[in-house]
Enzyme design. Structure first.
Site, PDB file in Angstrom:
ATOM      1  N   VAL A 263       0.838  -1.202   0.000  1.00 27.06           N
ATOM      2  CA  VAL A 263       0.000   0.000   0.000  1.00 27.06           C
ATOM      3  C   VAL A 263       0.872   1.251   0.000  1.00 27.06           C
ATOM      4  CG1 VAL A 263      -1.802   1.293   1.224  1.00 27.06           C
ATOM      5  CG2 VAL A 263      -1.921  -1.200   1.122  1.00 27.06           C
ATOM      6  N   CYS A 264       1.927   1.243   0.789  1.00 25.37           N
ATOM      7  CA  CYS A 264       2.828   2.402   0.838  1.00 25.37           C
ATOM      8  C   CYS A 264       3.486   2.636  -0.519  1.00 25.37           C
ATOM      9  CB  CYS A 264       3.895   2.219   1.913  1.00 25.37           C
ATOM     10  SG  CYS A 264       3.234   2.153   3.585  1.00 25.37           S
ATOM     11  N   GLY A 265       3.905   1.565  -1.163  1.00 26.27           N
ATOM     12  CA  GLY A 265       4.507   1.689  -2.486  1.00 26.27           C
ATOM     13  C   GLY A 265       3.557   2.310  -3.486  1.00 26.27           C
TER      14      GLY A 265
END
Length: 178
Positions: free
Chosen positions: A52-54
């Site tokens: 998700v962060c990516g």
């Protein structure tokens, strides 16, 4: 211990943004107060290399020119080290700084109400600061949800002087001082 169902209490709009100095790369430090005079977007996220962060940082990297049209600088912040950020930024070809809230771990996230004690990472929290360093918008997304960019863009649009000429390059990165 069960996770609380209540949303975290991050700093609200109208609050002066706490100043900080964090490593923006190995050997370089950035102080938030150096960016006064124009909007700043703070993106707290749990960790480099997570799916998700990516996706979230890739989206912000893609629309960075839209943020810059408002004269805004974008800063990503997580508890990962400057070396981890450097590898992640190079791998993702990021064009904005990732700041290491590494030691003392999560100190800046704690100041903004965005630290997750239960797992030692940051919340997925967004802040838009005006040129005077006042938080004008803040939002904490559920940890597994990419919050997108609409809220950030709406907040930038609502800032006074939104049509001011944008500055093309990022400002504020300095060499670390011994």
């Amino acid at each position: 211990m069960a996770e609380s169902d209540s949303a975290p209490t991050i700093l609200p709009a109208g609050t002066p943004a706490p100043d900080f100095a964090l490593h923006s790369a190995p050997g370089k430090t950035l102080r938030l107060s150096e960016l006064r005079g124009h909007p700043v977007i703070l993106v707290f996220y749990p960790a480099d290399w997570s799916p998700v962060c990516g996706d979230q940082v890739a989206l912000y990297n893609e629309i960075l020119p839209d943020f810059r049209e408002y004269g805004a600088d974008l800063l990503g912040i997580s508890v990962d080290s400057a070396w981890c950020h450097a590898a992640f930024a190079e791998n993702r070809k990021l064009r904005f700084p990732l700041l290491a809230d590494f030691e003392p771990k999560g100190a800046v996230a704690r100041m903004y109400g965005a630290y997750r004690d239960q797992d030692g990472t940051s919340e997925r929290a967004l802040f838009v600061l005006d040129g005077d360093g006042i938080i004008r918008w803040s939002y904490c997304s559920p940890i597994a949800v990419n919050p997108g960019a609409d809220g950030i863009l709406n907040a930038l649009e609502s800032l006074p002087g939104k049509s001011a000429p944008a500055k093309a390059e990022f400002r504020g990165e300095t060499e670390a001082r011994p």
